[in-house]
Scaffold this motif. Structure first.
Motif, PDB file in Angstrom:
ATOM      1  N   GLU A   1      21.598  71.555  38.788  1.00 43.14           N
ATOM      2  CA  GLU A   1      22.785  71.159  38.024  1.00 43.14           C
ATOM      3  C   GLU A   1      23.946  72.075  38.372  1.00 43.14           C
ATOM      4  OE1 GLU A   1      21.551  71.120  33.890  1.00 43.14           O
ATOM      5  OE2 GLU A   1      19.700  70.097  34.517  1.00 43.14           O
ATOM      6  N   HIS A   2      25.144  71.506  38.297  1.00 48.21           N
ATOM      7  CA  HIS A   2      26.309  72.339  38.582  1.00 48.21           C
ATOM      8  C   HIS A   2      26.439  73.418  37.515  1.00 48.21           C
ATOM      9  CE1 HIS A   2      28.443  69.144  41.249  1.00 48.21           C
ATOM     10  NE2 HIS A   2      27.435  69.739  41.849  1.00 48.21           N
ATOM     11  N   VAL A   3      26.744  74.625  37.972  1.00 48.31           N
ATOM     12  CA  VAL A   3      26.939  75.701  37.000  1.00 48.31           C
ATOM     13  C   VAL A   3      28.366  75.617  36.457  1.00 48.31           C
ATOM     14  CG1 VAL A   3      25.265  77.282  38.013  1.00 48.31           C
ATOM     15  CG2 VAL A   3      27.595  77.242  38.881  1.00 48.31           C
ATOM     16  N   GLU A   4      28.559  76.158  35.281  1.00 47.09           N
ATOM     17  CA  GLU A   4      29.924  76.220  34.730  1.00 47.09           C
ATOM     18  C   GLU A   4      30.633  77.384  35.388  1.00 47.09           C
ATOM     19  OE1 GLU A   4      30.994  75.810  30.554  1.00 47.09           O
ATOM     20  OE2 GLU A   4      28.963  75.008  30.240  1.00 47.09           O
ATOM     21  N   TRP A   5      31.626  77.055  36.194  1.00 41.57           N
ATOM     22  CA  TRP A   5      32.258  78.046  37.060  1.00 41.57           C
ATOM     23  C   TRP A   5      32.829  79.230  36.283  1.00 41.57           C
ATOM     24  CZ3 TRP A   5      30.936  78.032  41.823  1.00 41.57           C
ATOM     25  CH2 TRP A   5      31.634  78.803  42.768  1.00 41.57           C
ATOM     26  N   SER A   6      33.379  78.937  35.109  1.00 41.42           N
ATOM     27  CA  SER A   6      34.043  80.012  34.343  1.00 41.42           C
ATOM     28  C   SER A   6      33.030  81.022  33.788  1.00 41.42           C
ATOM     29  CB  SER A   6      34.849  79.410  33.194  1.00 41.42           C
ATOM     30  OG  SER A   6      33.975  78.654  32.371  1.00 41.42           O
ATOM     31  N   LYS A   7      31.746  80.647  33.734  1.00 46.08           N
ATOM     32  CA  LYS A   7      30.729  81.551  33.154  1.00 46.08           C
ATOM     33  C   LYS A   7      30.130  82.496  34.198  1.00 46.08           C
ATOM     34  CE  LYS A   7      28.921  78.665  29.392  1.00 46.08           C
ATOM     35  NZ  LYS A   7      27.692  77.969  28.960  1.00 46.08           N
ATOM     36  N   ILE A   8      30.485  82.278  35.463  1.00 44.69           N
ATOM     37  CA  ILE A   8      29.884  83.097  36.515  1.00 44.69           C
ATOM     38  C   ILE A   8      30.472  84.498  36.489  1.00 44.69           C
ATOM     39  CG2 ILE A   8      29.766  83.437  39.023  1.00 44.69           C
ATOM     40  CD1 ILE A   8      29.618  80.440  39.328  1.00 44.69           C
ATOM     41  N   GLN A   9      29.592  85.498  36.505  1.00 41.41           N
ATOM     42  CA  GLN A   9      30.066  86.870  36.583  1.00 41.41           C
ATOM     43  C   GLN A   9      29.472  87.560  37.808  1.00 41.41           C
ATOM     44  OE1 GLN A   9      28.871  87.952  32.526  1.00 41.41           O
ATOM     45  NE2 GLN A   9      31.030  88.368  32.121  1.00 41.41           N
ATOM     46  N   THR A  10      30.267  88.453  38.397  1.00 39.09           N
ATOM     47  CA  THR A  10      29.761  89.245  39.521  1.00 39.09           C
ATOM     48  C   THR A  10      28.747  90.242  38.982  1.00 39.09           C
ATOM     49  OG1 THR A  10      31.898  89.013  40.590  1.00 39.09           O
ATOM     50  CG2 THR A  10      30.455  90.735  41.433  1.00 39.09           C
ATOM     51  N   PRO A  11      27.563  90.301  39.579  1.00 39.56           N
ATOM     52  CA  PRO A  11      26.542  91.222  39.056  1.00 39.56           C
ATOM     53  C   PRO A  11      26.968  92.684  39.216  1.00 39.56           C
ATOM     54  CG  PRO A  11      25.638  89.783  40.787  1.00 39.56           C
ATOM     55  CD  PRO A  11      27.093  89.536  40.735  1.00 39.56           C
ATOM     56  N   THR A  12      26.590  93.515  38.254  1.00 36.37           N
ATOM     57  CA  THR A  12      26.896  94.950  38.323  1.00 36.37           C
ATOM     58  C   THR A  12      25.866  95.653  39.213  1.00 36.37           C
ATOM     59  OG1 THR A  12      25.435  95.423  36.481  1.00 36.37           O
ATOM     60  CG2 THR A  12      27.728  94.900  35.932  1.00 36.37           C
ATOM     61  N   ASP A  13      26.091  96.939  39.463  1.00 34.84           N
ATOM     62  CA  ASP A  13      25.149  97.727  40.270  1.00 34.84           C
ATOM     63  C   ASP A  13      23.807  97.929  39.565  1.00 34.84           C
ATOM     64  OD1 ASP A  13      26.959  97.935  42.261  1.00 34.84           O
ATOM     65  OD2 ASP A  13      27.322 100.091  42.091  1.00 34.84           O
TER      66      ASP A  13
ATOM     67  N   GLN B   1      24.558  73.712  44.070  1.00 34.49           N
ATOM     68  CA  GLN B   1      24.885  73.759  42.642  1.00 34.49           C
ATOM     69  C   GLN B   1      26.383  73.926  42.400  1.00 34.49           C
ATOM     70  OE1 GLN B   1      21.728  76.880  42.702  1.00 34.49           O
ATOM     71  NE2 GLN B   1      21.807  76.519  40.520  1.00 34.49           N
ATOM     72  N   VAL B   2      27.139  73.931  43.495  1.00 34.20           N
ATOM     73  CA  VAL B   2      28.574  74.202  43.380  1.00 34.20           C
ATOM     74  C   VAL B   2      29.343  72.892  43.482  1.00 34.20           C
ATOM     75  CG1 VAL B   2      30.504  75.445  44.424  1.00 34.20           C
ATOM     76  CG2 VAL B   2      28.226  76.483  44.397  1.00 34.20           C
ATOM     77  N   ALA B   3      30.192  72.629  42.483  1.00 34.60           N
ATOM     78  CA  ALA B   3      31.021  71.422  42.520  1.00 34.60           C
ATOM     79  C   ALA B   3      31.972  71.497  43.718  1.00 34.60           C
ATOM     80  CB  ALA B   3      31.815  71.303  41.218  1.00 34.60           C
ATOM     81  N   ASP B   4      32.313  70.341  44.283  1.00 34.67           N
ATOM     82  CA  ASP B   4      33.150  70.284  45.491  1.00 34.67           C
ATOM     83  C   ASP B   4      34.408  71.138  45.376  1.00 34.67           C
ATOM     84  OD1 ASP B   4      31.311  68.633  46.542  1.00 34.67           O
ATOM     85  OD2 ASP B   4      32.441  66.769  46.278  1.00 34.67           O
ATOM     86  N   ALA B   5      34.991  71.139  44.175  1.00 41.46           N
ATOM     87  CA  ALA B   5      36.255  71.858  43.978  1.00 41.46           C
ATOM     88  C   ALA B   5      36.109  73.362  44.227  1.00 41.46           C
ATOM     89  CB  ALA B   5      36.761  71.620  42.555  1.00 41.46           C
ATOM     90  N   HIS B   6      34.868  73.875  44.135  1.00 46.75           N
ATOM     91  CA  HIS B   6      34.677  75.326  44.247  1.00 46.75           C
ATOM     92  C   HIS B   6      33.952  75.751  45.521  1.00 46.75           C
ATOM     93  CE1 HIS B   6      36.147  75.794  40.176  1.00 46.75           C
ATOM     94  NE2 HIS B   6      35.252  74.932  39.742  1.00 46.75           N
ATOM     95  N   VAL B   7      33.636  74.780  46.394  1.00 45.73           N
ATOM     96  CA  VAL B   7      32.820  75.112  47.574  1.00 45.73           C
ATOM     97  C   VAL B   7      33.493  76.161  48.459  1.00 45.73           C
ATOM     98  CG1 VAL B   7      31.979  74.195  49.781  1.00 45.73           C
ATOM     99  CG2 VAL B   7      31.366  73.056  47.655  1.00 45.73           C
ATOM    100  N   ASN B   8      34.801  76.026  48.662  1.00 48.63           N
ATOM    101  CA  ASN B   8      35.482  77.004  49.523  1.00 48.63           C
ATOM    102  C   ASN B   8      35.434  78.402  48.927  1.00 48.63           C
ATOM    103  OD1 ASN B   8      36.026  75.285  51.580  1.00 48.63           O
ATOM    104  ND2 ASN B   8      38.082  74.744  50.872  1.00 48.63           N
ATOM    105  N   GLU B   9      35.561  78.462  47.607  1.00 45.29           N
ATOM    106  CA  GLU B   9      35.490  79.753  46.924  1.00 45.29           C
ATOM    107  C   GLU B   9      34.079  80.338  47.074  1.00 45.29           C
ATOM    108  OE1 GLU B   9      36.607  81.548  42.540  1.00 45.29           O
ATOM    109  OE2 GLU B   9      36.828  79.387  42.881  1.00 45.29           O
TER     110      GLU B   9
END
Length: 471
Positions: free
Chosen positions: A44-56, A276-284
């Motif tokens: 399923e497509h993830v909600e893009w706004s909920k994605i966070q960069t993982p910490t160390d 899992q990435v919607a087309d609008a975010h593939v380049n990102e």
């Protein structure tokens, strides 16, 4: 849809029940997979706004790991908890070879499998440990592998083989198993991806056997990744921090933009795949700025955790639908990936490892790299030549004439020196003499119908060669 799906599943159940070639575990696993698929278990497509960069804390830098203990007795204790598992289900067909891909000769007449056995044997001899090797075969590679491993009976490595599941391909039109339609050969079946490693370990009886021997962690990797060698620093870290799962990731280059990446999502670490990435975010997703790492598929997993999760039927990884055609019939293979299991394990982490731990051989262009002076071989380990200053490997593109290993080998009298090469592109009927040296950016193009021979000891630096007159 739900009513139709249920009716379909009931019909499928009875058809699958009649297939005598597979076990009850396989039948149940397959029906579960299909049921999940029809009720929306696809990626399923993830909600893009909920994605966070993982910490160390979540993706640990390799340089920050504690050093390995100095005491050999302590190292032996670590190694006695370890099992090495290589995914050995793939055939060498894309490289023009018959049989398992792991028996392709990599260097000095040694195959992938030879190198793996030598590496583990070196460890066992050095520390008095007994690290076993497990090979997960598919029905495509099982028979050949059983014959091949006989040659290692005298080695100081105990080798176990087991098969991953064999599932029937699904006919798209009427949702029935292809083998029920009279397709009785191998084409009626498929191995359901390496996510199947966890249930197959359990179903084969190997998981309980290993646990009874005091083993705690399995290091899983593709058999064609020459960089996936046992790493004591990683093993030591996981045992001390009690991480149930670890995925080795490494910084992306432009060649890896499609690889899955690790993200923090709703408080857990998980794998994000391009599907899992919607087309609008593939380049990102493909950008190296936002998503800096990708999955090497070197995975370290706690055996007790695998047992717990498989028995609870809790490993519900995203389903990857893989459409195929067999004799004009459209079929579907439902697959899962082992990396996607990360979100089901406790204290799961990534470790950001050096690129040297990711050296896959997917094509003859990769063979050229590992057979050249860019690497040396020591105790089964393929080690990069320190004389190369550029941390990146040269990019190599070989035309279709070089695609099969046999053709590739016959077109090089000896493998050229590429220590100072940045990129090589070869197209057409090109043959290399002995002792050729390639530097900088080299393009060699033989015109259609013309045989172009690079003479012995030629030195080509930043050259664009389109015929003998350019040499």
């Amino acid at each position: 849809m739900a009513a139709v799906a249920t009716a379909n599943i009931d019909k499928l159940k009875s058809e699958v029940a009649a297939l005598s070639q597979i076990s009850d575990n396989e039948k149940n696993g397959f029906i579960n997979l299909v049921s999940r698929y029809v009720s929306g278990g696809e990626a399923e497509h993830v909600e893009w706004s909920k994605i966070q960069t993982p910490t160390d804390e979540v993706v640990v830098p390799y340089d920050g790991l504690a050093p390995t203990p100095d005491d050999p007795a302590e190292i032996k204790k670590l190694l006695d908890k370890l099992v090495v598992l290589k995914l050995n289900g793939g055939l060498g067909t894309t490289m023009g070879c018959t049989g398992p891909k792991s028996v392709i000769e990599v260097r000095n007449g040694l195959t992938f499998l030879d190198l793996i056995v030598i590496q583990i044997e070196t460890l066992n001899n050095k520390y008095g440990s007994s690290v076993p090797l497990l090979l997960m075969n598919s029905f495509n590679t099982h028979d050949d592998t059983q014959k091949i491993v006989e040659k290692y009976t005298k080695s100081n490595v105990q080798i176990h083989t087991f098969n991953q599941s064999q599932y029937p391909r699904l006919v798209v039109e009427d949702f029935s198993p292809l083998p029920s339609k009279g397709q009785t050969g191998k084409d009626g079946w498929y191995p359901p991806g390496h996510g199947d490693v966890f249930p197959s370990l359990k179903n084969s009886g190997k998981l309980d056997l290993l646990l009874s021997q005091g083993k705690e962690y399995v290091f899983v990797a593709n058999s064609d990744n020459l960089g996936a060698v046992v790493d004591l620093k990683i093993l030591n870290h996981l045992i001390h921090k009690k991480n149930e799962y670890c995925m080795e990731v490494t910084p992306k280059t432009l060649a890896d933009v499609k690889g899955g990446t690790l993200i923090s999502y709703e408080g857990r670490v998980q794998l994000l795949e391009i599907a899992q990435v919607a087309d609008a975010h593939v380049n990102e997703f493909k950008s190296i700025e936002k998503f800096k790492i990708f999955n090497t598929n070197n995975l370290w997993v706690n055996l007790n955790a695998i047992k717990r999760l498989v028995e609870a039927d809790a490993l519900k990884m995203e389903i990857i639908p893989n459409p195929k055609e067999v004799d004009g019939v459209k079929v579907l293979q439902l697959e899962t990936a082992a990396g996607a299991a990360i979100r089901f394990f406790n204290h799961a982490i990534g470790i950001n490892v050096p690129r040297s731990r990711f050296l896959p051989v997917k094509a003859t262009s990769d063979l050229l790299l590992v057979q050249s002076d860019l690497y040396t071989l020591e105790d089964g380990f393929v080690i990069r030549n320190k004389a190369r200053t550029n941390p990146a490997n040269p990019t190599i593109e070989l035309g279709p004439e070089f695609k099969k290993v046999g053709n590739f080998l016959s077109r090089f009298k000896s493998i050229p020196s590429i220590l100072e090469l940045d990129s090589l592109k070869v197209s057409g009927d090109v043959w290399f003499g002995a002792g050729v040296v390639l530097k900088g950016k080299v393009t060699i193009t033989a015109k259609s119908g013309v045989k172009l021979e690079i003479p012995d000891n030629a030195v080509l630096e930043n050259k664009d060669i389109n015929g003998p007159e350019d040499l």
